[in-house]
Design a protein around this motif. Structure first.
Motif, mmCIF file in Angstrom:
data_model
loop_
_atom_site.group_PDB
_atom_site.id
_atom_site.type_symbol
_atom_site.label_atom_id
_atom_site.label_comp_id
_atom_site.label_asym_id
_atom_site.label_seq_id
_atom_site.Cartn_x
_atom_site.Cartn_y
_atom_site.Cartn_z
ATOM 1 N N TYR A 1 0.873 -1.267 0.022
ATOM 2 C CA TYR A 1 0.074 0.060 0.027
ATOM 3 C C TYR A 1 0.918 1.254 -0.092
ATOM 4 C CZ TYR A 1 -3.143 3.487 1.629
ATOM 5 O OH TYR A 1 -3.958 4.889 1.599
ATOM 6 N N GLU A 2 1.849 1.257 0.743
ATOM 7 C CA GLU A 2 2.663 2.271 0.864
ATOM 8 C C GLU A 2 3.537 2.630 -0.455
ATOM 9 O OE1 GLU A 2 3.002 4.584 3.150
ATOM 10 O OE2 GLU A 2 1.658 3.652 4.581
ATOM 11 N N ASP A 3 3.822 1.635 -1.163
ATOM 12 C CA ASP A 3 4.592 1.598 -2.228
ATOM 13 C C ASP A 3 3.406 2.286 -3.567
ATOM 14 O OD1 ASP A 3 6.800 0.665 -1.156
ATOM 15 O OD2 ASP A 3 6.632 -1.268 -2.167
ATOM 16 N N ALA A 4 2.311 1.641 -3.385
ATOM 17 C CA ALA A 4 1.450 2.370 -4.472
ATOM 18 C C ALA A 4 1.032 3.686 -4.129
ATOM 19 C CB ALA A 4 0.119 1.476 -4.271
ATOM 20 N N HIS A 5 0.922 4.174 -3.008
ATOM 21 C CA HIS A 5 0.491 5.586 -2.465
ATOM 22 C C HIS A 5 1.577 6.252 -2.931
ATOM 23 C CE1 HIS A 5 -0.174 9.175 0.161
ATOM 24 N NE2 HIS A 5 -1.501 8.619 0.264
ATOM 25 N N LYS A 6 2.710 5.943 -2.552
ATOM 26 C CA LYS A 6 4.040 6.745 -3.162
ATOM 27 C C LYS A 6 4.175 6.809 -4.807
ATOM 28 C CE LYS A 6 8.930 7.438 -2.698
ATOM 29 N NZ LYS A 6 9.415 7.675 -3.929
ATOM 30 N N ILE A 7 3.961 6.040 -5.474
ATOM 31 C CA ILE A 7 3.996 6.028 -6.961
ATOM 32 C C ILE A 7 2.905 6.937 -7.520
ATOM 33 C CG2 ILE A 7 3.816 4.607 -9.188
ATOM 34 C CD1 ILE A 7 4.925 2.187 -7.615
ATOM 35 N N ILE A 8 1.518 6.824 -6.910
ATOM 36 C CA ILE A 8 0.509 7.667 -7.413
ATOM 37 C C ILE A 8 0.932 9.208 -7.112
ATOM 38 C CG2 ILE A 8 -1.764 8.203 -7.256
ATOM 39 C CD1 ILE A 8 -2.227 5.374 -6.452
ATOM 40 N N MET A 9 1.563 9.513 -5.910
ATOM 41 C CA MET A 9 1.723 10.939 -5.538
ATOM 42 C C MET A 9 2.911 11.350 -6.556
ATOM 43 S SD MET A 9 -0.374 11.846 -3.328
ATOM 44 C CE MET A 9 0.553 13.172 -3.030
ATOM 45 N N ASP A 10 3.854 10.451 -6.661
ATOM 46 C CA ASP A 10 4.990 10.846 -7.589
ATOM 47 C C ASP A 10 4.560 11.065 -9.121
ATOM 48 O OD1 ASP A 10 6.667 10.666 -5.585
ATOM 49 O OD2 ASP A 10 7.513 8.820 -6.044
ATOM 50 N N ASN A 11 3.429 10.465 -9.629
ATOM 51 C CA ASN A 11 2.900 10.703 -11.028
ATOM 52 C C ASN A 11 1.549 11.003 -10.873
ATOM 53 O OD1 ASN A 11 5.112 8.837 -12.604
ATOM 54 N ND2 ASN A 11 4.592 7.814 -10.774
ATOM 55 N N LYS A 12 1.198 12.082 -10.078
ATOM 56 C CA LYS A 12 -0.029 12.467 -9.894
ATOM 57 C C LYS A 12 -0.815 13.169 -11.081
ATOM 58 C CE LYS A 12 -3.099 14.759 -6.196
ATOM 59 N NZ LYS A 12 -2.939 15.828 -4.980
ATOM 60 N N ALA A 13 -0.073 14.023 -11.752
ATOM 61 C CA ALA A 13 -0.281 14.631 -12.835
ATOM 62 C C ALA A 13 -0.862 13.472 -14.090
ATOM 63 C CB ALA A 13 0.504 15.512 -13.730
ATOM 64 N N GLY A 14 -0.139 12.666 -14.192
ATOM 65 C CA GLY A 14 -0.286 11.351 -15.230
ATOM 66 C C GLY A 14 -1.717 10.501 -14.648
ATOM 67 N N TRP A 15 -1.621 10.409 -13.510
ATOM 68 C CA TRP A 15 -2.666 9.489 -12.963
ATOM 69 C C TRP A 15 -4.273 10.501 -13.004
ATOM 70 C CZ3 TRP A 15 -4.760 11.124 -7.558
ATOM 71 C CH2 TRP A 15 -5.910 10.350 -6.958
ATOM 72 N N GLU A 16 -4.201 11.838 -12.745
ATOM 73 C CA GLU A 16 -5.284 12.583 -13.066
ATOM 74 C C GLU A 16 -5.693 12.715 -14.644
ATOM 75 O OE1 GLU A 16 -7.105 14.437 -10.828
ATOM 76 O OE2 GLU A 16 -6.009 14.707 -9.010
#
Length: 642
Positions: A558-573
Motif C-alpha cells: 500500500y505504501e509503495d502504491a501511495h508513493k507511486i501515485i503521488m509521484d505521478n499525480k499529474a499522469g494519474w489525474e
C-alpha cells in the motif's frame, strides 16, 4: 432389437383385436337397411304395411310396402312372433350367428390379453432394456459408433506429448507383432489427468476414431447406485461385454466418482461405492487375465484416487493433459477456426498470445463467441475485432451499459482504476497493462486488465510484492482523491486478492524470513479437515507471527502504491479524466492520455517507445490465474496458486 420386438408385439396384438372385432360385429345383411323404432314397426304391422319379416336374435328386419328393408330392435318381453302371425306377415327366424370356434375365441380373448401384457413387462424387466426394473444390474456402457462426426488425432492439437503416448496404444492395437516380438505387452490402462477443458475426452474420441476396434464409453457415476451390489454387477457386465468384443477399448470418464480412496468415509467407508471399486480393481488386474481389453480413464482429481487403482498393471500410464502453451493455443485455434471464414486481418498467433492460461474448451468458446459477434453485425467473415471483443467478454465479462451509475460513482471508479493502471505501468515486474475500463462488466464496476509477456512457470518474491502494490493501488487512489473517511467498499476485492497472495507467500512459499521455510498452509488445512498431518495445530505465537508478516507485506504494498501515485499525480489525474471521457482505453492509449495526447493516434503517427518497454495494445502470455483482470470490486480476482 428390443425396440423392434416391442413394436412387433403391439402390432400383432392390435391386428388380433381388430380381427376379432370385425368377426363379431360383422353384418349378415345382404342389403342395407334403415333403422326404425319398435313402435313404428308395430304400427306398420297393424296397418298391413309389412310384406315379410326376419327375426335374428333381438334384431328384426322387415320389408315395407315400398319394398325397402327396415330394421329395429325388439324389447326382451315383446311378443313379436305373435304380432306377426296375428297380422298374417310371412315370418323367417334365423339362429344367432356365433360358431363354437368364435365362442371359444371370445372366451379366450381376456386370457390372451393378460398373457400378452405379462410377456411385455417380463421382456422389459429382463431382456428388453437395461433401464427396466430387473435391468439395473446391467452395464450402461455404450458402444461408440463414429458414423458421423468422426474425430481423429488430426482434430487434437496443443497436447503433442499426450497424443504421442496414446498413438502408441492405437499402433499396438493395429500391429501387435511390432511390440510383442521384443517382449512388449500392450498397456492395460491409461489414465488421462489434467484440468477441466484440456481435451481428455476429445483424446478418447480420437482413439476411438483411429483404432478401428470396438470402443465402449461410460461415466464413473453410472456405476454408483443406491442398491447394494448394483455397481459391482455393472462392472462385471461391462467387462463381460468387453471380453466378447476384444480387442477393444473401454473409456471411463470422471473415474474419481467411483475410484476414490477407500476407508476415507465415516465408519471406514465400507459402502456401495467401495464394493464397486473393489470389483473394478479385480476386473482390471485380478486372478484372471484380461487380455485385449484396454481401459482409458479421465479425471481432474488424481489426488483422491485409490493407490491400488494407480499401480502398474491397472493404469500403466499416467498421461498428463495440461493447459496448452502459446504454440499449442495457436494450433488449437487453427483447428476450431476451420469452419469459420476468417478475415484477412486475423492473426491466430496474436490471439494465442493474448489468451494465456486458456484451455482447449476456452479457445473453442472464444472462436464461437467471435463468430456469433460477427454474425450479429452482419459480417460475412470473422474479423480480428470480433476476436478481441470475444476475448474481453470471456476474460472480463459482458458489458453492462444499461447499469445506472451516478457521476460521483463513475468518477470514483475512474480514479480507482487509474490508480491500478499507473502503478502497474510503473513497476517493472508487473504484467503489462492491456486495458482499463470503467464500463461495468460482470459484477465489477470497472477494472484494469494486465496480461503477461510470456508463459510463466515460477513466481518470484519481488514480482509478487509488486503485484500486491498494484492490487492495493485502487484503495490508495481513493484515499488520495477523497480522503480517509470517504473511501468506499470498492477495494474489498483488491484486499481479498492481496491477502491471499501475502498468505501464500508466508504460509506456503517460504518468502518470509521471520516465519521460515515451513508449509503452514497444509498444516492449517489438515487441522480444519481433521486429517492429513495428524491434526497438527499451529501455535498461537506462530499464528500471530504469520498475521504480522502478512500485514507487513500488504502495508508495504500500500505504501509503495501511495508513493507511486503521488509521484505521478499529474499522469494519474489525466488518466482518470481520460477514462471518464472515453470509458475504455488500451495499454498504448493509456500512455498517450497520460502524456496529454488524444488516445487515438493519426494514420501517420507512431507510438513513442516507453521506459518500461512492455506496455502494448497486444499483450503476450502467462498462466490464466495470473492474467485475470484486476477489478475494483474484486469479483474477478484470481486465487494464487503454487
Amino acid at each position: 432389437m428390443g425396440n423392434t420386438r416391442n413394436i412387433a408385439f403391439w402390432v400383432i396384438l392390435f391386428v388380433m383385436i381388430l380381427m376379432l372385432f370385425n368377426l363379431f360385429s360383422g353384418s349378415n345383411t345382404a342389403q342395407p337397411s334403415s333403422a326404425r323404432s319398435y313402435s313404428e314397426f308395430v304400427q306398420a304391422v297393424q296397418d298391413g304395411a309389412v310384406q315379410e319379416a326376419t327375426i335374428d336374435g333381438e334384431n328384426v328386419r322387415f320389408v315395407g310396402s315400398d319394398n325397402k328393408v327396415y330394421a329395429t330392435v325388439k324389447p326382451e318381453d315383446a311378443a313379436v312372433t305373435d304380432l306377426l302371425i296375428e297380422n298374417n306377415v310371412p315370418l323367417t327366424a334365423k339362429p344367432q350367428q356365433t360358431s363354437g370356434f368364435q365362442s371359444f375365441l371370445l372366451s379366450l380373448l381376456p386370457f390372451l390379453l393378460l398373457i400378452g401384457v405379462w410377456i411385455y413387462f417380463m421382456n422389459r424387466m429382463q431382456g428388453g432394456g437395461k433401464g427396466g426394473a430387473m435391468g439395473f444390474g446391467k452395464s450402461k456402457a455404450k458402444m461408440l459408433t463414429e458414423k458421423s462426426g468422426r474425430v481423429t488425432f488430426d482434430d487434437v492439437a496443443g497436447i503433442d506429448e499426450a497424443k504421442e503416448e496414446l498413438e502408441e496404444i492405437v499402433e499396438f492395437l493395429r500391429n501387435p507383432q511390432k511390440f510383442s516380438r521384443l517382449g512388449g505387452k500392450i498397456p492395460k490402462g491409461a489414465l488421462l489427468v489434467g484440468p477441466p477443458g484440456t481435451g481428455k475426452t476429445l483424446l478418447a474420441r480420437a482413439i476411438a476414431g483411429e483404432a478401428g476396434v470396438p470402443f465402449f464409453t461410460i461415466s464413473g457415476s453410472d456405476f454408483v447406485e443406491m442398491f447394494v451390489g448394483v455397481g459391482a454387477s455393472r462392472v462385471r457386465d461391462m467387462f463381460d461385454q468387453a471380453k466378447k468384443n476384444a480387442p477393444c477399448i473401454v473409456f471411463i470418464d470422471e473415474i474419481d466418482a467411483v475410484g476414490r480412496h477407500r476407508g476415507a468415509g465415516y465408519g471406514g467407508g465400507n459402502d456401495e461405492r467401495e464394493q464397486t471399486l473393489n470389483q473394478l480393481l479385480v476386473e482390471m488386474d485380478g486372478f484372471e487375465a484380461n487380455e485385449g481389453v484396454i481401459i482409458l480413464a479421465a479425471t481432474n482429481r488424481k489426488d483422491v484416487l485409490d493407490p491400488a487403482l494407480l499401480r502398474p498393471g491397472r493404469f500403466d500410464r499416467n498421461v498428463t493433459v495440461p493447459n496448452p502453451d502459446i504454440k499449442g493455443r495457436e494450433k488449437i485455434l487453427g483447428v476450431h477456426a476451420r469452419k469459420s471464414p476468417l478475415g484477412p486481418d486475423v492473426d491466430l498467433r496474436i490471439i494465442a498470445r493474448g489468451t494465456p492460461g486458456f484451455s482447449g474448451a476456452d479457445l473453442a468458446n472464444l472462436v464461437n463467441e467471435a463468430a456469433l459477434m460477427a454474425a450479429r453485425v452482419g459480417r460475412r467473415f470473422v474479423a480480428m475485432a470480433d476476436f478481441e471483443q470475444a476475448k474481453d467478454k470471456i476474460m472480463m465479462g459482458a458489458e453492462r451499459r444499461s447499469m445506472v451509475m451516478t457521476p460521483a460513482q463513475k468518477e470514483m471508479t475512474a480514479y480507482h482504476e487509474a490508480g491500478h493502471a499507473i502503478v502497474g505501468m510503473t513497476l517493472p515486474k508487473c504484467d503489462p497493462v492491456y486495458k482499463a475500463t470503467i464500463i461495468p462488466r460482470g459484477q465489477a464496476l470497472g477494472m484494469v486488465m494486465s496480461l503477461p509477456e510470456m508463459d510463466q512457470l515460477n513466481y518470484f518474491k519481488d514480482e509478487l510484492t509488486q503485484k500486491i502494490a498494484m492490487t492495493m493501488a485502487g484503495k490508495a487512489a481513493e484515499i488520495i482523491k477523497y480522503g480517509e473517511d470517504a473511501v468506499s467498499n470498492g477495494p474489498s476485492g483488491d484486499i481479498m486478492q492481496a491477502s491471499a497472495l501475502a498468505r501464500a507467500m508466508v504460509m506456503r512459499w517460504g518468502m518470509s524470513d521471520k516465519v521460515g521455510n515451513i508449509d503452514y498452509q497444509e498444516a492449517a488445512e489438515a487441522f480444519r479437515g481433521g486429517g492429513g498431518a495428524g491434526g497438527f495445530s499451529i501455535s498461537a505465537h506462530t499464528k500471530e507471527l504469520i498475521e504480522e508478516e502478512v500485514k507487513r507485506i500488504i502495508d508495504q504494498g500500500y505504501e509503495d502504491a501511495h508513493k507511486i501515485i503521488m509521484d505521478n499525480k499529474a499522469g494519474w489525474e489525466s488518466l482518470a479524466e481520460g477514462l471518464l471521457e472515453y470509458e475504455t482505453l488500451t495499454g498504448a492509449e493509456i500512455e498517450r492520455v497520460m502524456r496529454g495526447e488524444p488516445p487515438h493516434k493519426g494514420d501517420d503517427e507512431e507510438d513513442e517507445p516507453t521506459d518500461k518497454g512492455s506496455v502494448t495494445a497486444i499483450p503476450k502470455t502467462k498462466p490464466r490465474a495470473k492474467a485475470k483482470p484486476k477489478a475494483s470490486d474484486g469479483d474477478m480476482e484470481p486465487e494464487p496458486t503454487a
